[in-house]
Design an enzyme around this catalytic site. Structure first.
Site: not given
Length: 514
Positions: A445, A266, A64
């Protein structure tokens, strides 16, 4: 007087690839009457979102972050994975000033070098080859106390695949003569990005104090025990690994702490828990003063040395729209909000002039197969209202469902996720038709089109390298073959009648018939 806009909307269906094989293909098996109709009525094709076409190694699946950087910048962007791997191969990595300074300071103080990150060959958030290079470099520079805090994957890799990595690093430390695996924990805890601080706190306590739900004398033993508890890699409970004297590792003043993830989204929360003096996500029992280094830039407000600072991207789509006096909207759920803003803008945190943003909270569920529609209805409500307001030239929207539910490995839930998104697209297309707008539907994707690993029979929770759809809902047009994500921004400018800046090396894919 307010000028009424006829917007171009870019709908990014996250994790939505095209796969010939229909076995356990959630997108194929989903009932998607809207997309079926659009494909029948409008120009459509397939474009590439992986490998060399997005600046990743040949054959590497897309992700992403990479996808949105390419979508927004209009050029192939050399990705951090490739950049850092090249630095290691060229022996530049071992001389990196930020990394060397942190290791040297710890060695001089008699402290330890702690290395944390996603121990995985997945190549999405990190790569274990980078972690190995860091371990080797620390020992080569005189560190005798090297502690690896391994976050386990099972999301961009098969659900139970960490054993090989842990065994390899056990062997590596034996060969080096110094260092050991000090802890393991699933990425579900250490790499949360949705402000679930109760998860992050468990990783923080594990790394700082060696405080864990479980304690073992070997990492592989710890992993096998987790499997006995029915915990896949992603969900492994905090497990401290003791040394030969039964002691756990702890993070102390003067130590170095090096975060080896190269992807930002993250990495931000746990980083802030270590370095922000005013951090309030959870109560920290200890706040050791350490030399913290991030492998790449995670956010502008994170003040820590960066081993590989971001390369500045000029004239991204957002910047061009700003400079041409155009208005734009970015909208998504929490899970992909950073992607349609920070990543789409080439790593810039601040909105451009004329850029509005709408954030829809993702549902607070443990895993998204429990609510496969996520917050798509509320997201679409806001998106339709924005279209009807006729105040935006360009709207960028991400529907996270295909990716977030695809990652759970739950086929039935992924089918429901795809059906929910299809219904939402119908509402968006209808709203655009009423204001004379047009729409490009694509993906960053693949994921949901492959829900089982054909070789192992395990659930397939990772992304794929499949081509992704490209549909133009608008004027009668043709679409070039062989396109890639970096062609999307130039295509949007071309449809708007705007000149394409030299920095954008992508080419317009859509050619409107006269």
């Amino acid at each position: 007087m307010t000028t009424t806009k006829r917007p171009i909307a870019l709908l990014i269906l996250d994790g939505w690839g095209y796969r010939e094989n229909t076995h356990m293909n959630a997108i194929y098996h989903a009932n998607t009457p809207v997309l079926d109709r659009l494909n029948a009525q409008y120009a459509h094709g397939l474009i590439s979102g992986s490998g060399l076409d997005v600046g990743l190694p040949d054959g590497q699946m897309g992700n992403s972050e990479v996808g949105h950087i390419n979508l927004g910048s209009g050029r192939i962007v050399y990705q951090e994975l490739t950049r850092i791997s090249k630095a290691i191969a060229d022996h530049e990595f071992e001389q990196n000033p930020a990394l060397c300074d942190a290791v040297d300071a710890a060695v001089k103080a008699g402290g330890a070098v702690h290395i944390m990150g996603l121990l995985s060959p997945g190549g999405v958030h990190s790569h274990e080859e980078h972690i190995e290079a860091m371990c080797r470099m620390a020992v080569a520079r005189g560190a005798t106390k090297v502690y690896l805090h391994a976050f386990l994957d099972g999301r961009d890799t098969p659900p139970r695949s960490a054993k090989g990595s842990l065994s390899h690093f056990d062997d590596l430390f034996t060969t080096l003569g110094h260092g050991r695996i000090a802890s393991i924990i699933g990425r579900y805890f250490a790499m949360d990005r949705d402000n679930r601080w109760d998860r992050v706190s468990q990783a923080y306590e594990l790394i700082t104090q060696g405080k864990a739900k479980f304690q073992y004398d070997n990492a592989v033993t710890a992993l096998e025990a987790a499997y006995e508890r029915n915990e896949n890699d992603e969900f492994v409970s905090s497990s401290a690994i003791t040394d030969s004297e039964g002691k756990v590792a702890s993070l102390n003043d003067g130590d170095a702490l090096i975060f080896m993830n190269f992807r930002a989204d993250r990495a931000r929360q746990i980083t802030r828990s270590f370095i922000n003096a005013d951090f309030d996500g959870f109560e920290r029992a200890v706040t050791p003063k350490v030399n913290f280094v991030t492998l790449t830039e995670y956010a502008a407000d994170i003040k820590a040395p960066i081993a590989y600072p971001s390369e500045n991207l000029v004239n991204t789509l957002g910047e061009v729209l700003q400079n041409r006096g155009r208005t734009q909207l970015r909208i998504s759920e929490t899970e992909k909000y950073a992607h349609v803003t920070f990543f789409f803008n080439g790593g810039k945190e601040e909105p451009f002039n004329g850029e509005d943003r709408i954030l829809i909270n993702s549902p607070k569920v443990a895993t998204y197969d429990l609510q496969p529609e996520m917050s798509s209805t509320e997201l679409t409500d806001k998106l339709v209202a924005a279209i009807e307001s006729a105040q935006y030239d360009v709207i960028i929207c991400n529907y996270p469902n295909g990716d977030m539910v695809g990652h759970t490995g739950n086929f039935d839930a992924a089918v429901k996720a795809c059906e929910a998104v299809d219904a939402c697209i119908g509402r968006v297309v209808d709203a655009l038709a009423k204001v004379g707008g047009e729409c490009i539907i694509t993906a960053d994707h693949g994921n949901a089109e492959q829900m089982t690993d054909e070789t192992t029979g395990q659930a397939h929770t990772a992304h794929t390298s499949e081509l992704v759809p490209f549909v133009f809902v608008g004027r009668d047009a043709t679409i070039d073959e062989g396109g890639k994500l970096s062609d999307v921004a130039p295509t949007i400018l071309h449809l708007m009648g705007e000149t394409i800046p030299a920095e954008m090396t992508g080419k317009p894919l859509i050619h409107v018939k006269e």
